[in-house]
Design an enzyme around this catalytic site. Structure first.
Site, PDB file in Angstrom:
ATOM      1  N   ASN A 127       0.850  -1.194   0.000  1.00  0.00           N
ATOM      2  CA  ASN A 127       0.000   0.000   0.000  1.00  0.00           C
ATOM      3  C   ASN A 127       0.885   1.244   0.000  1.00  0.00           C
ATOM      4  O   ASN A 127       1.344   1.687   1.054  1.00  0.00           O
ATOM      5  CB  ASN A 127      -0.909  -0.050   1.237  1.00  0.00           C
ATOM      6  CG  ASN A 127      -1.784   1.176   1.366  1.00  0.00           C
ATOM      7  OD1 ASN A 127      -1.810   2.035   0.482  1.00  0.00           O
ATOM      8  ND2 ASN A 127      -2.501   1.278   2.479  1.00  0.00           N
ATOM      9  N   CYS A 130      -1.983   5.112   0.838  1.00  0.00           N
ATOM     10  CA  CYS A 130      -2.923   5.487   1.904  1.00  0.00           C
ATOM     11  C   CYS A 130      -2.859   6.994   2.134  1.00  0.00           C
ATOM     12  O   CYS A 130      -1.802   7.526   2.463  1.00  0.00           O
ATOM     13  CB  CYS A 130      -2.599   4.757   3.211  1.00  0.00           C
ATOM     14  SG  CYS A 130      -3.753   5.247   4.507  1.00  0.00           S
TER      15      CYS A 130
HETATM   16  C1  LIG Z   1     -12.858   2.085   6.017  1.00  0.00           C
HETATM   17  C2  LIG Z   1     -11.825   1.847   4.958  1.00  0.00           C
HETATM   18  C3  LIG Z   1     -10.572   1.355   5.328  1.00  0.00           C
HETATM   19  C4  LIG Z   1      -9.592   1.132   4.342  1.00  0.00           C
HETATM   20  N1  LIG Z   1      -8.377   0.628   4.716  1.00  0.00           N
HETATM   21  C5  LIG Z   1      -7.443   0.357   3.765  1.00  0.00           C
HETATM   22  C6  LIG Z   1      -6.193  -0.228   4.117  1.00  0.00           C
HETATM   23  O1  LIG Z   1      -5.922  -0.546   5.285  1.00  0.00           O
HETATM   24  N2  LIG Z   1      -5.289  -0.447   3.119  1.00  0.00           N
HETATM   25  C7  LIG Z   1      -5.564  -0.126   1.804  1.00  0.00           C
HETATM   26  O2  LIG Z   1      -4.715  -0.328   0.932  1.00  0.00           O
HETATM   27  N3  LIG Z   1      -6.760   0.400   1.441  1.00  0.00           N
HETATM   28  C8  LIG Z   1      -7.687   0.651   2.388  1.00  0.00           C
HETATM   29  N4  LIG Z   1      -8.905   1.173   2.020  1.00  0.00           N
HETATM   30  C9  LIG Z   1      -9.167   1.462   0.587  1.00  0.00           C
HETATM   31  C10 LIG Z   1      -9.943   0.316  -0.077  1.00  0.00           C
HETATM   32  O3  LIG Z   1      -9.257  -0.899   0.008  1.00  0.00           O
HETATM   33  C11 LIG Z   1     -10.235   0.650  -1.559  1.00  0.00           C
HETATM   34  O4  LIG Z   1      -9.014   0.828  -2.253  1.00  0.00           O
HETATM   35  C12 LIG Z   1     -11.065   1.906  -1.751  1.00  0.00           C
HETATM   36  O5  LIG Z   1     -12.024   2.031  -0.736  1.00  0.00           O
HETATM   37  C13 LIG Z   1     -11.757   1.977  -3.117  1.00  0.00           C
HETATM   38  O6  LIG Z   1     -12.621   0.871  -3.322  1.00  0.00           O
HETATM   39  P1  LIG Z   1     -14.214   0.913  -2.968  1.00  0.00           P
HETATM   40  O7  LIG Z   1     -14.751   2.158  -3.610  1.00  0.00           O
HETATM   41  O8  LIG Z   1     -14.767  -0.357  -3.523  1.00  0.00           O
HETATM   42  O9  LIG Z   1     -14.291   0.998  -1.491  1.00  0.00           O
HETATM   43  C14 LIG Z   1      -9.889   1.410   2.978  1.00  0.00           C
HETATM   44  C15 LIG Z   1     -11.156   1.892   2.624  1.00  0.00           C
HETATM   45  C16 LIG Z   1     -12.124   2.110   3.587  1.00  0.00           C
HETATM   46  C17 LIG Z   1     -13.479   2.612   3.152  1.00  0.00           C
END
Ligand SMILES: Cc1cc2nc3c(=O)[nH]c(=O)nc-3n(C[C@H](O)[C@H](O)[C@H](O)COP(=O)(O)O)c2cc1C
EC number: 1.3.1.14
Length: 303
Positions: A127, A130
């Site tokens: 990652n 972030c």
């Molecule tokens: C509450 C929350 C926590 C997340 N934690 C991480 C994380 O720990 N590591 C990471 O690479 N992405 C994290 N993400 C990003 C998601 O994995 C994803 O890349 C992003 O939300 C876009 O996809 P989506 O629109 O389907 O949620 C997080 C997203 C959310 C909403």
């Protein structure tokens, strides 16, 4: 029935549908509600070498068709994962992939080395995107030099499948994708969240303690789709597409744009079984359109 299996580097997936890091815990939390082994893979919570408490509350805000989060990689650290979480998830019959983060090149490397020793973890997702941490995180993923440096260092110590998760908060995502491909990444996943902000006008205050946070959910889908399409034309390594996927149609669109596999994130909060429905919908789509394998969908957009 169409063939649903796909490969990402040496990683073999029974189908292209996986859950995104930070939105599906360690998978086991959902095992009472559904057969999680039907998923192609589960990307577990972001893991760092040292434990992290995450950011102060409030760290979530609803938005039209999505949400902002500023969780800030809360986790108990890599050693806790090895001792307490790994024994509980190692026999789940799907690919359990650890999302690795760091605040410096050294901490990324240390965390990747520790996870490399775990037999039943076939891949990591690095990652470098972030937006919710003060040091490291997205800072590495928004320049080609930062992305290259961390991927090069991790590649030296991590022999299994290395997936690098890219940030949408850049001018040209293809430059970053090409840079990490050149350093030996086996795959790129995109997108992580988009940097956003929410304001409470009555209080004249930001909603999130961190002021800015990461936007996700259906509202980001057109941006994510565009970036997958651009990246597909720029690199040879397989792409894992995500950002706003909430049903099989969205998933098929990402495959047509060039993804080999997909992840579902925010929508798990609305329907934890969405992944299973997406697998079934994709299969049905392939049958209706005469595709004998889901692999034929990748990049099959008539553009
Ligand atoms: C509450 C929350 C926590 C997340 N934690 C991480 C994380 O720990 N590591 C990471 O690479 N992405 C994290 N993400 C990003 C998601 O994995 C994803 O890349 C992003 O939300 C876009 O996809 P989506 O629109 O389907 O949620 C997080 C997203 C959310 C909403």
């Amino acid at each position: 029935m169409a063939e649903l299996n796909v490969n990402i580097g040496n990683l073999q997936l029974k189908n292209p549908v996986m859950t995104a890091s930070g939105t599906f815990g360690y998978g086991i939390e959902y095992s009472d509600f559904m057969d999680i082994s039907r998923l192609g893979g589960i990307f577990v919570k972001g893991t760092t070498i040292q434990p992290r408490e995450g950011n102060l509350y409030p760290r979530m805000a609803e938005t039209p068709s999505g949400m902002l989060n500023a969780v800030g990689l809360q986790n108990k650290g890599a050693q806790y994962f090895v001792d307490h979480i790994y024994p509980k998830i190692k026999d789940i019959d799907t690919n359990m992939i650890v999302n690795v983060s760091g605040s410096s090149v050294e901490t990324y490397v240390e965390c990747a080395e520790k996870i490399a020793d775990l037999d039943k973890i076939p891949a990591i997702e690095l990652n470098i995107s972030c937006p919710n941490v003060k040091q490291g995180g997205m800072a590495f993923g928004v320049t080609t030099s930062g992305a290259s440096e961390v991927v090069k260092a991790v590649r030296k110590v991590y022999p299994k499948t290395l997936i690098v998760k890219l940030s949408p908060n850049v001018t040209d995502i293809t430059e970053i994708a090409k840079a990490v491909e050149a350093e030996g990444a086996d795959s790129v996943s995109l997108i992580n969240t988009m940097l956003g902000m929410a304001i409470d006008a009555e209080k004249r205050k930001p909603v999130l303690s961190t002021i800015t946070g990461g936007l996700s959910g259906p509202c980001v889908k057109p941006v994510a789709l565009r970036m997958v399409w651009q990246t597909y034309k720029a690199v040879k390594i397989p792409i894992i597409g995500l950002g706003g996927i909430s049903n099989w149609k969205d998933a098929v669109e990402f495959m047509l744009a060039g993804a080999t596999a997909i992840q579902i994130g925010t929508y798990n909060f609305i329907d934890p079984a969405v992944g299973i429905k997406v697998i079934e919908g994709m299969d049905d789509y392939c049958n209706r359109h005469g595709f004998s394998s889901v692999r034929e969908l990748t990049g099959a957009l008539n553009a």
